[in-house]
Motif scaffolding. Sequence first.
Motif, short mmCIF file in Angstrom:
data_model
loop_
_atom_site.label_atom_id
_atom_site.label_comp_id
_atom_site.label_asym_id
_atom_site.label_seq_id
_atom_site.Cartn_x
_atom_site.Cartn_y
_atom_site.Cartn_z
N ARG A 96 0.98 -1.21 -0.10
CA ARG A 96 -0.05 0.01 -0.02
C ARG A 96 0.96 1.30 0.18
N PHE A 97 0.79 2.16 -0.81
CA PHE A 97 1.70 3.29 -1.06
C PHE A 97 0.79 4.54 -1.01
N ASN A 98 0.90 5.35 0.10
CA ASN A 98 0.27 6.54 0.06
C ASN A 98 1.22 7.85 -0.45
N LEU A 99 0.66 8.17 -1.51
CA LEU A 99 1.38 9.38 -2.18
C LEU A 99 1.17 10.63 -2.19
N SER A 100 2.24 11.46 -2.17
CA SER A 100 2.03 12.95 -1.99
C SER A 100 1.80 13.28 -3.51
N PRO A 101 1.26 14.67 -3.59
CA PRO A 101 1.10 15.11 -5.16
C PRO A 101 2.40 15.41 -5.81
N ARG A 102 3.63 15.13 -5.28
CA ARG A 102 4.82 15.13 -5.83
C ARG A 102 5.10 13.77 -6.57
N MET A 103 4.59 12.84 -6.25
CA MET A 103 4.74 11.37 -6.66
C MET A 103 3.84 11.14 -7.91
N MET B 1 23.66 -2.61 2.57
CA MET B 1 23.22 -1.45 1.83
C MET B 1 22.16 -1.92 0.73
N ILE B 2 21.09 -0.99 0.63
CA ILE B 2 20.14 -1.11 -0.40
C ILE B 2 20.87 -0.47 -1.73
N GLU B 3 20.23 -0.83 -3.10
CA GLU B 3 20.91 -0.52 -4.08
C GLU B 3 19.95 0.48 -4.68
N TYR B 4 20.22 1.48 -5.45
CA TYR B 4 19.45 2.65 -6.11
C TYR B 4 19.96 2.93 -7.28
N ARG B 5 19.12 3.32 -8.11
CA ARG B 5 19.33 3.94 -9.50
C ARG B 5 18.35 5.20 -9.59
N SER B 6 19.00 6.32 -10.03
CA SER B 6 18.06 7.58 -10.16
C SER B 6 18.36 8.14 -11.34
N LYS B 7 17.48 8.45 -12.06
CA LYS B 7 17.65 9.12 -13.47
C LYS B 7 16.92 10.18 -13.75
N ARG B 8 17.10 11.38 -14.31
CA ARG B 8 16.36 12.34 -14.63
C ARG B 8 15.77 12.42 -16.01
N HIS B 9 14.35 12.59 -16.35
CA HIS B 9 13.75 12.23 -17.46
C HIS B 9 13.76 13.67 -18.25
N ARG B 10 13.43 13.63 -19.57
CA ARG B 10 13.16 14.67 -20.34
C ARG B 10 12.07 15.66 -19.58
N ASP B 11 11.07 15.01 -19.13
CA ASP B 11 9.84 15.84 -18.56
C ASP B 11 10.24 16.57 -16.96
N ASP B 12 11.64 16.46 -16.54
CA ASP B 12 11.98 16.86 -15.46
C ASP B 12 11.37 16.04 -14.02
N SER B 13 11.06 14.79 -14.55
CA SER B 13 10.62 13.84 -13.35
C SER B 13 12.05 13.08 -12.98
N VAL B 14 11.98 12.52 -11.83
CA VAL B 14 13.09 11.86 -11.47
C VAL B 14 12.77 10.21 -11.36
N GLU B 15 13.23 9.21 -12.01
CA GLU B 15 12.94 8.01 -11.68
C GLU B 15 13.71 7.27 -10.81
N LEU B 16 13.32 6.66 -9.68
CA LEU B 16 14.02 6.33 -8.66
C LEU B 16 13.73 4.77 -8.68
N ARG B 17 15.00 3.93 -8.62
CA ARG B 17 14.48 2.51 -8.69
C ARG B 17 15.30 2.01 -7.34
N LEU B 66 9.88 4.54 -8.96
CA LEU B 66 9.03 5.32 -8.67
C LEU B 66 9.27 6.44 -9.38
N ARG B 67 8.50 7.52 -9.49
CA ARG B 67 8.65 8.58 -10.40
C ARG B 67 8.35 9.89 -9.44
N ILE B 68 9.20 10.76 -9.43
CA ILE B 68 9.10 11.89 -8.76
C ILE B 68 9.37 13.18 -9.44
N ASP B 69 7.97 14.07 -9.11
CA ASP B 69 7.90 15.15 -9.82
C ASP B 69 8.73 16.41 -9.15
#
Lengths: 143, 96
Positions: A96-103, B1-17, B66-69
Amino acid sequence: MSPVSPPRRRFLRLLAWCSGLPLWPRLGYPDDARLRQALQELTGGTLPKYHPGVGLRMPSRAVSRLAVPVRVACRLRRVDMIALLVRDHPDPLAARFNLSPRMRPAIRTHLRILQDSEVIAVVRADGRYFRQSAKISVSEGCS
Amino acid sequence: MIEYRSKRHRDDSVELRLFFPASEIWTGEETWPERHLDRLSLHLHGALILEAGFGPGIAAEPFFALRIDGTRPGDRLEIRWHTNQGRSGVLEIVLP
């Protein structure tokens, strides 16, 4: 004077109402008790409607039962919750993911699905609940 | 440690794995479903942007994309997680 007397008419109307009553509240609800309970706890009692705006993408046959890739992407506005449930599981609520508007309402994750089952994605958008489901077969192959 | 990759896309969102290896969740003695990832949260400059809870149905080695705006390069993102038996960890990353 009508052939049916008013008390009898009232009684017949009551009978018609009561006969339909047991069918009404659980119409469309999943039959599994644990899944139904998990859904009710998640949504507070309302049954999520099927909605094509909730995209659930996953393989119909799993390569590995221990990590089945699942992708949820929503075309709905103001999504603030995404949940994944697995039917036929002792604890159906897997994530279950609670998302803020940024996500962005697009999430990929891996689920553990040990038997042929159905994955249900529940999304809360603008305070209302929607769902989408997909069946998966894990019994083939040698995983 | 957990592993992560992050990438900024053209629409200025960041994809985080994020990938949690088995060594972060398991110690070797337990059998499923005794131990699993229980909670995960992301904090951007101290503000909670994602909170997640999990059941035994999550994979033993959890993976998330996940995608972060609305972020800028250099923003600090804090990732916190807990297992249901008390193990926890924090990772702070700098977004691209």
